[in-house]
Design an enzyme around this catalytic site. Structure first.
Site, PDB file in Angstrom:
ATOM      1  CE  LYS A 193      -4.140  -1.768   2.269  1.00  9.92           C
ATOM      2  NZ  LYS A 193      -5.120  -1.564   3.317  1.00  9.92           N
ATOM      3  CG  ASP A 244      -8.435   0.329   2.995  1.00 15.71           C
ATOM      4  OD1 ASP A 244      -9.056  -0.659   2.562  1.00 15.71           O
ATOM      5  OD2 ASP A 244      -7.193   0.354   3.116  1.00 15.71           O
TER       6      ASP A 244
END
Ligand code: NDP
Length: 313
Positions: free
Chosen positions: A94, A130
């Protein structure tokens, strides 16, 4: 392809992708480790449903690839050339992916983390779903809006960053962040402070000395405590007192076969409490919407993930 198959970089190198994938639109999740990932079952369930409405989705596939951070540049190049539409990224990619991107969504740039890549002619565009996943799960499962009540966030890692950012974007009036290590806590506060809006307040605390929780607080556990059944509560249970702080609710980002100690303690006090499977579901649904341009049914993804998690038929 069996749903349990996980490719390695070596297998990706050996595959004759151009030939094998010419007729399909591939997607994948990449991580290290990644064998536990529920993303393939979730995405395949949603793609099966989409294929009933639009037959072109019969040719879409979702894979799982285990690769470490050093492999990422080569892997992305190979998958891009092979015609992948996009990727989900999990730890450690990420953050590692940032220097490789050719474009990034503004909130992902501030967060410094990307969980969704969209492949285009010129390279890789990064975004982060997210925060959306968290917000949607809170709405669906707790019936609450992030912008309407104080948030007490436990943790300052990747998940906490996405959650804090989403809360700020949605106008959360009061954000409290607590973490074990001071340095990581300060890093997150420094990241958020410049983008605070008028009327929003941001406060930090040590996990050892949590504040008295304001009324109507949404408590969010974004520490790793709770992943294992024997993990301690990240917050002293006497803080979970609906008499002192009425209207509170709890969202625990951890998920597994067991209930976390924190969720158990909250439910014992009659506090509405849920675990993080919904966040996983809705971040995935949003990624798939970005790649397909179609509305995606998150409930079918959640059901598939839950089945895989509990081993139910
Ligand atoms: P990070 O490694 O980035 O952050 C871990 C966080 O947990 C840090 O704040 C760390 O504090 C804290 N922590 C770890 N161990 C302890 C401990 N023993 N006591 C107190 N605090 C501790 O991980 P992520 O942010 O990616 O993940 C955090 C949690 O969120 C995980 O449980 C993960 O499964 C979950 N998650 C859920 C998602 C979902 O979709 N439901 C999505 C992403 C994550 P410190 O800074 O002091 O080390």
């Amino acid at each position: 392809m069996p749903s349990t198959e996980t490719w390695t970089l070596e297998e990706v190198r050996q595959r004759g992708f151009a030939e094998a994938l010419a007729e399909v639109t591939p997607l994948a999740v990449i991580g290290y480790p990644v064998r536990h990932s529920l993303s393939p079952v979730m995405h395949r369930a949603a793609l099966d449903l989409l294929a009933r409405i639009a037959p072109e989705f019969q040719r879409w596939q979702y894979h799982r690839i285990e690769a470490n951070a050093e492999s990422l540049p080569e892997l992305l190049e190979r998958l891009h050339r092979a015609g992948f539409r996009g990727l989900n990224l999990t730890l450690p990619h990420k953050v590692e992916v940032l220097p490789l991107l050719t474009g990034i969504a503004p909130e992902a740039e501030v967060m410094g983390a990307v969980n969704t890549l969209v492949f285009g002619a010129s390279g890789y565009f990064g975004t982060n779903t997210d925060g959306y996943g968290f917000s949607r799960a809170v709405k669906e499962e707790l019936g609450r809006e992030l912008g309407k009540a104080p948030l007490v966030l436990l943790g300052a890692g990747g998940a906490a960053r996405a959650i804090a950012m989403q809360a700020m974007i949605e106008g959360c009036p009061e954000i409290w962040i607590g973490n074990r290590s001071r340095s990581r806590l300060q890093e997150l506060v420094n990241l958020l402070a410049p983008i605070l809006r008028e009327g929003q307040s941001l406060k930090s605390f040590s996990l050892r000395e949590p504040p008295t929780l304001p009324s109507n607080t949404l408590i969010v556990n974004a520490t790793s405590l709770g992943l294992k059944p024997e993990d301690a509560c990240p917050l002293p249970v006497d803080k979970l007192s609906p008499e002192h702080s009425p209207g509170m609710a709890l969202f625990d980002t951890t998920y597994g076969r067991h209930e976390s100690q924190l969720v158990k303690a909250a439910r014992a006090q009659g506090i509405p409490a849920v675990q993080g499977l919904g966040m996983l579901t809705w971040q995935g649904a949003r990624s798939l919407e970005i790649w397909t341009g179609r509305e995606v049914d998150g409930s079918v993804m959640r059901e598939a993930a839950l089945k895989a998690l509990t081993g139910a038929e």
